[in-house]
Design a protein around this motif. Structure first.
Motif, mmCIF file in Angstrom:
data_model
loop_
_atom_site.group_PDB
_atom_site.id
_atom_site.type_symbol
_atom_site.label_atom_id
_atom_site.label_comp_id
_atom_site.label_asym_id
_atom_site.label_seq_id
_atom_site.Cartn_x
_atom_site.Cartn_y
_atom_site.Cartn_z
ATOM 1 N N ASP A 1 -6.285 3.746 -7.781
ATOM 2 C CA ASP A 1 -5.018 4.242 -8.340
ATOM 3 C C ASP A 1 -3.899 4.221 -7.301
ATOM 4 O OD1 ASP A 1 -6.133 4.727 -10.826
ATOM 5 O OD2 ASP A 1 -6.512 6.857 -10.431
ATOM 6 N N GLY A 2 -4.249 4.479 -6.030
ATOM 7 C CA GLY A 2 -3.237 4.709 -5.009
ATOM 8 C C GLY A 2 -2.813 3.494 -4.219
ATOM 9 N N TYR B 1 -17.374 -1.901 -1.198
ATOM 10 C CA TYR B 1 -18.110 -2.505 -2.307
ATOM 11 C C TYR B 1 -17.776 -1.813 -3.625
ATOM 12 C CZ TYR B 1 -21.911 -3.197 -5.598
ATOM 13 O OH TYR B 1 -22.617 -3.438 -6.740
ATOM 14 N N GLU B 2 -17.774 -0.491 -3.638
ATOM 15 C CA GLU B 2 -17.493 0.250 -4.869
ATOM 16 C C GLU B 2 -16.045 0.041 -5.325
ATOM 17 O OE1 GLU B 2 -19.262 2.296 -7.094
ATOM 18 O OE2 GLU B 2 -20.908 1.196 -6.161
ATOM 19 N N THR B 3 -15.125 -0.113 -4.375
ATOM 20 C CA THR B 3 -13.739 -0.413 -4.741
ATOM 21 C C THR B 3 -13.649 -1.771 -5.422
ATOM 22 O OG1 THR B 3 -12.833 0.962 -2.964
ATOM 23 C CG2 THR B 3 -11.416 -0.783 -3.828
ATOM 24 N N GLU C 1 -2.502 -9.544 7.941
ATOM 25 C CA GLU C 1 -1.826 -8.256 8.003
ATOM 26 C C GLU C 1 -2.903 -7.210 7.757
ATOM 27 O OE1 GLU C 1 2.350 -6.974 6.408
ATOM 28 O OE2 GLU C 1 0.866 -6.546 4.846
ATOM 29 N N VAL C 2 -3.148 -6.389 8.763
ATOM 30 C CA VAL C 2 -4.280 -5.463 8.724
ATOM 31 C C VAL C 2 -3.796 -4.067 8.351
ATOM 32 C CG1 VAL C 2 -6.206 -4.476 10.014
ATOM 33 C CG2 VAL C 2 -5.453 -6.824 10.493
ATOM 34 N N TRP C 3 -4.441 -3.509 7.334
ATOM 35 C CA TRP C 3 -4.144 -2.159 6.866
ATOM 36 C C TRP C 3 -5.374 -1.276 7.050
ATOM 37 C CZ3 TRP C 3 0.368 -0.306 4.366
ATOM 38 C CH2 TRP C 3 1.367 -1.269 4.181
ATOM 39 N N GLY C 4 -5.145 -0.057 7.528
ATOM 40 C CA GLY C 4 -6.207 0.938 7.560
ATOM 41 C C GLY C 4 -6.070 1.865 6.370
ATOM 42 N N VAL C 5 -7.174 2.106 5.683
ATOM 43 C CA VAL C 5 -7.155 3.010 4.539
ATOM 44 C C VAL C 5 -7.270 4.441 5.053
ATOM 45 C CG1 VAL C 5 -8.304 3.690 2.404
ATOM 46 C CG2 VAL C 5 -8.134 1.258 3.015
ATOM 47 N N ALA D 1 0.852 -1.184 0.000
ATOM 48 C CA ALA D 1 0.000 0.000 0.000
ATOM 49 C C ALA D 1 0.886 1.232 0.000
ATOM 50 C CB ALA D 1 -0.904 0.003 1.230
ATOM 51 N N GLY D 2 0.512 2.217 -0.767
ATOM 52 C CA GLY D 2 1.281 3.441 -0.816
ATOM 53 C C GLY D 2 1.298 4.126 0.532
ATOM 54 N N PRO D 3 2.306 4.937 0.808
ATOM 55 C CA PRO D 3 2.422 5.561 2.126
ATOM 56 C C PRO D 3 1.296 6.531 2.424
ATOM 57 C CG PRO D 3 4.041 6.464 0.589
ATOM 58 C CD PRO D 3 3.419 5.283 -0.080
ATOM 59 N N ARG D 4 0.635 7.040 1.417
ATOM 60 C CA ARG D 4 -0.453 7.985 1.685
ATOM 61 C C ARG D 4 -1.764 7.278 1.982
ATOM 62 N NH1 ARG D 4 -1.343 12.707 -2.133
ATOM 63 N NH2 ARG D 4 -2.431 11.080 -3.254
ATOM 64 N N TRP D 5 -2.052 6.199 1.299
ATOM 65 C CA TRP D 5 -3.365 5.562 1.384
ATOM 66 C C TRP D 5 -3.446 4.459 2.421
ATOM 67 C CZ3 TRP D 5 -7.675 7.412 -0.691
ATOM 68 C CH2 TRP D 5 -7.564 8.318 -1.752
ATOM 69 N N GLY D 6 -2.361 3.779 2.721
ATOM 70 C CA GLY D 6 -2.423 2.636 3.614
ATOM 71 C C GLY D 6 -1.508 2.773 4.805
ATOM 72 N N LEU D 7 -2.023 2.414 5.999
ATOM 73 C CA LEU D 7 -1.233 2.443 7.214
ATOM 74 C C LEU D 7 -1.345 1.074 7.886
ATOM 75 C CD1 LEU D 7 -2.285 5.927 8.653
ATOM 76 C CD2 LEU D 7 -0.196 5.377 7.404
ATOM 77 N N CYS D 8 -0.216 0.564 8.363
ATOM 78 C CA CYS D 8 -0.177 -0.770 8.970
ATOM 79 C C CYS D 8 0.645 -0.697 10.246
ATOM 80 C CB CYS D 8 0.422 -1.781 7.995
ATOM 81 S SG CYS D 8 0.539 -3.465 8.620
#
Length: 255
Positions: free
Chosen positions: A80-81, A101-103, A50-54, A8-15
């Motif tokens: 895109d991100g 769902y939309e993603t 592995e859990v990521w927060g958007v 995940a990109g550094p802007r969109w995903g945090l783990c």
């Protein structure tokens, strides 16, 4: 175990806890005005994942960025991100359920790798969604009252500066919900699990109607509690979520 092929990109995903050899990766879309911190901590209860927060623009580490107000633009930017590492599951709570769902639908349209499953929490199916009033028509007191009605007053921070930051993201998120298209269900060929609280404001039938949005397996479960039932029933909630993840891994191994 399967190593993930993407990040995940550094802007969109945090783990909070990286585990590149986990059995599955789970991306969590937060509720209106929400931030990913709470969802990132779920890794402590879900060792198989592995859990990521958007992290959406306009909040948290992306506070300086203008938030999105149109659903198609937001979903397009997410796809895109974020390079979703396989195998993965999308989880969304409240507004986050609609975004998850939309993603998934956008991944189908772009012919990109799909999630193993969707887990949708505390949101009515899109065709039963009540479009909120325009955020421009609500002052802070009216917006606070709307939050208290839907989520309870305990979820409103009394600090004026914190409230100002929260309300900026909430107003944008209201516009995202208002922009959700009124169209017939687009069934996805994916397993879908829907979860909700028995004391939430949305009737159970409106959550169960998500079954119209999948051609795959469908499960529906209610827990005791309100809109944030998983804070009230964490043991039952995480047991259910862990079972969903185990089923995803089992299905993948059978292919």
């Amino acid at each position: 175990m399967t190593a993930f092929s993407g990040t995940a990109g550094p802007r969109w995903g945090l783990c909070a806890t990286h585990n590149p050899f986990a059995a599955v990766r789970m991306y969590c879309f937060p509720h209106s005005g929400g931030m990913p911190g709470e969802y990132m901590r779920w890794s402590q209860r879900l060792p198989e994942a592995e859990v990521w927060g958007v992290q959406l623009p306009g909040r948290g580490s992306r506070l300086a960025e203008p938030p999105f107000t149109e659903l198609p633009d937001l979903v397009g930017a997410v796809v895109d991100g974020v390079e979703f590492g396989e195998p993965f599951v999308l989880f969304g709570h409240s507004l986050g359920a609609l975004l998850a769902y939309e993603t998934a639908a956008e991944l189908v349209r772009r012919e990109l790798p799909l999630p193993e499953a969707l887990v949708l929490s505390a949101s009515p199916a899109p065709h039963l969604l009540t479009r909120p009033a325009s955020a421009a028509d609500l002052d802070d007191d009216a917006l606070a009252a709307a939050i208290a009605r839907d989520c309870g007053p305990s979820h409103i921070d009394p600090d004026p500066e914190v409230r100002a930051l929260l309300f900026g993201a909430l107003r944008a998120d209201l516009e995202v919900v208002r922009s959700f298209p009124a169209r017939p269900p687009l069934p996805l060929n994916l397993p879908v699990t829907v979860l909700g609280g028995s004391q939430d404001s949305d009737p159970p039938a409106s959550l169960a109607a998500w079954n119209e949005y999948t051609a795959g397996p469908f499960e529906f479960r209610m827990f005791e509690g309100d809109h944030f039932y998983f804070r009230e029933q964490p043991d039952e909630f995480f047991a259910s979520l862990a079972e969903v993840l185990r089923q995803c891994v089992a299905r993948r191994l059978q292919r």
